[in-house]
Design a protein around this motif. Structure first.
Motif, PDB file in Angstrom:
ATOM      1  N   LEU B 253       2.011  14.207 -43.451  1.00 10.97           N
ATOM      2  CA  LEU B 253       1.903  15.659 -43.263  1.00 10.97           C
ATOM      3  C   LEU B 253       0.524  16.192 -43.630  1.00 10.97           C
ATOM      4  O   LEU B 253       0.038  17.148 -43.025  1.00 10.97           O
ATOM      5  CB  LEU B 253       2.981  16.372 -44.090  1.00 10.97           C
ATOM      6  N   SER B 254      -0.113  15.571 -44.610  1.00 11.22           N
ATOM      7  CA  SER B 254      -1.438  16.069 -44.982  1.00 11.22           C
ATOM      8  C   SER B 254      -2.423  15.816 -43.845  1.00 11.22           C
ATOM      9  O   SER B 254      -3.396  16.545 -43.676  1.00 11.22           O
ATOM     10  CB  SER B 254      -1.918  15.483 -46.304  1.00 11.22           C
ATOM     11  N   GLN B 255      -2.163  14.798 -43.066  1.00 11.87           N
ATOM     12  CA  GLN B 255      -2.989  14.617 -41.879  1.00 11.87           C
ATOM     13  C   GLN B 255      -2.578  15.597 -40.786  1.00 11.87           C
ATOM     14  O   GLN B 255      -3.418  16.187 -40.106  1.00 11.87           O
ATOM     15  CB  GLN B 255      -2.856  13.180 -41.369  1.00 11.87           C
ATOM     16  N   GLN B 276      14.049   6.812 -43.621  1.00 12.53           N
ATOM     17  CA  GLN B 276      13.823   7.627 -44.823  1.00 12.53           C
ATOM     18  C   GLN B 276      12.617   8.548 -44.674  1.00 12.53           C
ATOM     19  O   GLN B 276      12.661   9.730 -45.039  1.00 12.53           O
ATOM     20  CB  GLN B 276      13.596   6.708 -46.041  1.00 12.53           C
ATOM     21  N   VAL B 277      11.558   8.012 -44.107  1.00 13.31           N
ATOM     22  CA  VAL B 277      10.337   8.819 -43.946  1.00 13.31           C
ATOM     23  C   VAL B 277      10.592   9.965 -42.977  1.00 13.31           C
ATOM     24  O   VAL B 277      10.156  11.101 -43.204  1.00 13.31           O
ATOM     25  CB  VAL B 277       9.157   7.941 -43.457  1.00 13.31           C
ATOM     26  N   GLU B 282      10.689  15.878 -42.354  1.00 15.14           N
ATOM     27  CA  GLU B 282      11.346  17.121 -41.954  1.00 15.14           C
ATOM     28  C   GLU B 282      11.491  18.069 -43.145  1.00 15.14           C
ATOM     29  O   GLU B 282      11.147  19.258 -43.055  1.00 15.14           O
ATOM     30  CB  GLU B 282      12.708  16.792 -41.360  1.00 15.14           C
ATOM     31  N   ASN B 283      11.975  17.529 -44.244  1.00 12.86           N
ATOM     32  CA  ASN B 283      12.183  18.359 -45.440  1.00 12.86           C
ATOM     33  C   ASN B 283      10.878  18.974 -45.936  1.00 12.86           C
ATOM     34  O   ASN B 283      10.800  20.173 -46.196  1.00 12.86           O
ATOM     35  CB  ASN B 283      12.792  17.538 -46.576  1.00 12.86           C
ATOM     36  N   GLN B 284       9.864  18.130 -46.081  1.00 10.41           N
ATOM     37  CA  GLN B 284       8.600  18.616 -46.643  1.00 10.41           C
ATOM     38  C   GLN B 284       7.891  19.577 -45.693  1.00 10.41           C
ATOM     39  O   GLN B 284       7.244  20.536 -46.116  1.00 10.41           O
ATOM     40  CB  GLN B 284       7.665  17.440 -46.974  1.00 10.41           C
ATOM     41  N   ALA B 294       1.446  21.631 -38.393  1.00 14.90           N
ATOM     42  CA  ALA B 294       1.941  20.304 -38.767  1.00 14.90           C
ATOM     43  C   ALA B 294       3.068  19.857 -37.839  1.00 14.90           C
ATOM     44  O   ALA B 294       3.112  18.706 -37.391  1.00 14.90           O
ATOM     45  CB  ALA B 294       2.406  20.299 -40.223  1.00 14.90           C
ATOM     46  N   GLU B 295       3.946  20.772 -37.523  1.00 15.25           N
ATOM     47  CA  GLU B 295       5.077  20.439 -36.634  1.00 15.25           C
ATOM     48  C   GLU B 295       4.599  19.977 -35.261  1.00 15.25           C
ATOM     49  O   GLU B 295       5.115  19.017 -34.695  1.00 15.25           O
ATOM     50  CB  GLU B 295       5.995  21.655 -36.472  1.00 15.25           C
ATOM     51  N   ALA B 296       3.604  20.691 -34.743  1.00 15.26           N
ATOM     52  CA  ALA B 296       3.089  20.331 -33.420  1.00 15.26           C
ATOM     53  C   ALA B 296       2.488  18.924 -33.450  1.00 15.26           C
ATOM     54  O   ALA B 296       2.718  18.117 -32.540  1.00 15.26           O
ATOM     55  CB  ALA B 296       2.050  21.352 -32.968  1.00 15.26           C
ATOM     56  N   ALA B 297       1.733  18.649 -34.508  1.00 14.80           N
ATOM     57  CA  ALA B 297       1.120  17.326 -34.612  1.00 14.80           C
ATOM     58  C   ALA B 297       2.192  16.251 -34.813  1.00 14.80           C
ATOM     59  O   ALA B 297       2.128  15.165 -34.222  1.00 14.80           O
ATOM     60  CB  ALA B 297       0.113  17.293 -35.763  1.00 14.80           C
ATOM     61  N   ILE B 298       3.163  16.560 -35.642  1.00 14.44           N
ATOM     62  CA  ILE B 298       4.241  15.602 -35.910  1.00 14.44           C
ATOM     63  C   ILE B 298       5.034  15.288 -34.635  1.00 14.44           C
ATOM     64  O   ILE B 298       5.452  14.148 -34.407  1.00 14.44           O
ATOM     65  CB  ILE B 298       5.164  16.144 -37.027  1.00 14.44           C
TER      66      ILE B 298
END
Lengths: 430, 430
Positions: B253-255, B276-277, B282-284, B294-298
């Motif tokens: 997420l930091s990326q 697990q990841v 999702e939670n974080q 972050a969501e778009a990148a994820i």
């Protein structure tokens, strides 16, 4: 040769201006070939070889048999010379190897830097009248020391579909992986995109005409690195009355014979030396087979008289010569203070030819003033440096808070969170 | 996140494809600004600052008073964090200094290599919401250690004509020579050509939006070097069951929060860890202020299950990640065999944030697969290596004949003659 006495500083830029090249008009040609090779691969390569090199080849890969034949065709004398040069170049590039650099910057924070080879490199060697086997020594030898896996070489075939035996002999001697009979733009495009026959490479090295130069520049747009931007070769000599005028003239001419756009400059604090060199240049030039080329280059060249070494140094640093010969009494002044030069040759017994062929230094050097910011080719040109780090629990405790504060100030909460989670897990334990 | 299990090798290229950028359409805009700045200098700079940054400035040079004010405006906590980070970065880059490399390759033939600083460098620091003062640490600190004379920094002003105090504080702390309130294309053009106010530099460093990226690329056509070609930031994590899934998720997420085009990849030999990841991400993610980015990148990111470490390694080397986190039991396997990565982070307590801010390593790293052929920024990025040679009479006697033979075989008689004259003079003496 133009003689210039004590030029004002505000005229330096004009005096030192290099012969200009206009490349915009050939960019479209280069782009067309690139697109064609990207789409049509080996077929396009074959077609351009027919068009530009006037030969149709069944196979562009040089065979073992061709390599064996080349070995027979090169004289023993030349083989011995190449082997001697290779040994010096190898020795000087091998000592450039650097160890891993390692430091615990804060207790528990271990950082290190290591160099690893660029896995696939491409070397371009021009064809034409002069078979530049010496450039293969300068590129393939350090590529091998670096540990590059794949060393691809492209060189144009002649009308009989052959490559000069000295090129094949040297390439084979220096551990080139694959040699292709492909030249010009299509060679650079082939190594940029890869074809069924030619491997795609990560970095392309080597000289070439203006088409090759523009092609290398274009290759960078497709993610390939290049050794450095190219320009006409050049030499600046600083000399005083301790210099031998006949030697200086021979060095100026050895640069001038490269091409009509080569640039040659003599800077001197001695008017007498300038007069002597001028006469010597004229005498020696008349005896050269490439007289016509050398004469044209010499016509554009400059003999500059400057009163003080300090001012001469400033002018030389402003110019940033590719080759810089120092033949003066106080050579240390120039050696210590030269900031911008590709390679420096010191004293009466160090002609530029020594570095061009056999002393051990590399002859692929920044031209066009690029010595201000580019290195010549060296061992590191075939490697990239990577960093590594490992933090212990103690390490993240020691620098974690600083990271959190900085990430927060930059508005990057997820960066902060990656640390916070870890710090929290550690405080939960203890 | 896309989950991919045991992908066939022939699908790797597609799976690992990076978000593409099309820049051709903005090249003309960039060229126009360059031409304008080249011709009209400071006037053009002022005009584009009004147009793009919506502010009219009397002076673009940051004053002593502004620097003094900035010092007051930055919190002591942040100052301390910056000073700690600076100290680590300084220490790690200082140990990268290399000694002169010297060798007598043949008796009487002395060759050496020395690194000298690039005299004038330009640093570009973007404006916008996140003030990237950390990048100043990464660029100005090594520039200073290298010994660059002139370190120019350009950063866009906000609508009040100001630059974030953390940027000013850090630049001043790190010995930046001059700070200019100029951003975007016009900043890169100003440092490329120089104006009455902005000095011309030899190499430009630093990140930026796509306009700045294209401007830096164009600058290379005008003889300026750049740190490296740019692309969106990216992270690849290799992890097994020894990894902490919550930590791994926080790193991904930091990326991801950098930008919607950031790329994030997890490679694992454990299906369990992947599951697990995924949950942790999702939670974080829901808790992040930059959640939308972050969501778009994820959404574009990949969780790749691969059975063997050997195959995972091959895939990672094929990708060449900018940031590479290794959280596995046998970490040495990856450390020893990774060939293409910008910076490597090892173990559960080494988040990417550590290297982004404060461990000591540089965070200016090759993206877009450029780790295959480019180094991240390091001390050598601010220097160039030069070679020197001095031959004695004995030296030229020892290698002179080999040079003559090679020059002759390349058809370069003047090169040969420069040696012949010297050898003759020596045989005349003896």
């Amino acid at each position: 040769m133009q003689k210039i006495y004590n030029p004002e500083k505000n005229t330096w830029a004009d005096i030192l201006e290099r012969p200009t090249q206009t490349v915009a008009d050939i960019e479209n040609v280069v782009l067309d070939v690139f697109n064609d090779v990207k789409t049509n691969g080996d077929d396009a390569i074959k077609q351009y070889t027919e068009k530009f090199d006037k030969v149709s080849l069944d196979s562009i890969l040089v065979s073992e048999e061709e390599l064996e034949n080349a070995k027979q065709l090169v004289s023993q004398e030349l083989k011995d010379a190449i082997v001697l040069a290779k040994s010096n170049i190898e020795a000087f590039h091998a000592v450039q190897k650097t160890d891993k650099v390692s430091l615990e910057t804060t207790k528990g924070v271990n950082c290190w830097q290591e160099k690893r080879p660029i896995q696939k490199v491409g070397l371009y060697i021009p064809g034409g009248t002069a078979p530049l086997f010496s450039t293969i020594l300068m590129l393939a030898v350090p590529a091998n020391i670096a540990g590059c896996n794949e060393i691809v070489l492209c060189s144009p075939p002649n009308k009989e579909g052959k490559i000069n035996p000295a090129i094949l002999f040297t390439a084979n001697l220096c551990g080139v992986t694959k040699i292709f009979k492909v030249g010009g733009i299509q060679a650079i495009a082939g190594m940029t995109f890869g074809t069924n026959t030619i491997p795609q490479v990560y970095k392309i090295f080597g000289p070439g005409n203006q088409f090759v130069t523009v092609a290398k520049q274009l290759a960078t747009k497709f993610g390939v690195a290049i050794d450095m931007p190219a320009g006409p070769s050049e030499l600046l000599v600083v000399a005083d009355d301790t210099a031998n005028p006949s030697f200086v003239a021979s060095d100026l001419l050895s640069q001038a014979e490269h091409g009509k756009d080569s640039q040659v400059i003599l800077v001197s604090t001695s008017k007498k030396l300038i007069e002597q060199v001028e006469i010597e240049v004229e005498n020696q030039c008349n005896l050269l087979p490439r007289k016509e080329i050398a004469e044209a280059a010499i016509a554009n060249s400059k003999l500059i008289y400057i009163e003080s070494d300090q001012e001469a140094l400033e002018l030389i640093n402003e110019y940033g010569p590719e080759h810089f010969i120092v033949c003066v009494e106080d050579e240390d002044f120039y050696i210590d203070n030269i900031m911008n030069a590709g390679s420096v040759f010191i004293g009466n017994y160090t002609p530029e030819s020594a570095g061009d062929y056999a002393s051990g230094t590399n002859h692929t050097l920044p031209t066009n003033g690029y010595a201000k910011q580019y290195s010549g080719v060296n061992l590191d040109s075939f490697m990239k440096s990577m960093t590594f780090q490992k933090l212990s629990a103690e390490g993240i405790k020691n620098i974690g808070n600083a990271i959190e504060i900085m990430a927060d100030a930059e508005g990057l909460q997820a960066h902060k969170n990656a640390v916070t989670l870890r710090l929290k897990s550690l405080s939960d334990i203890t």
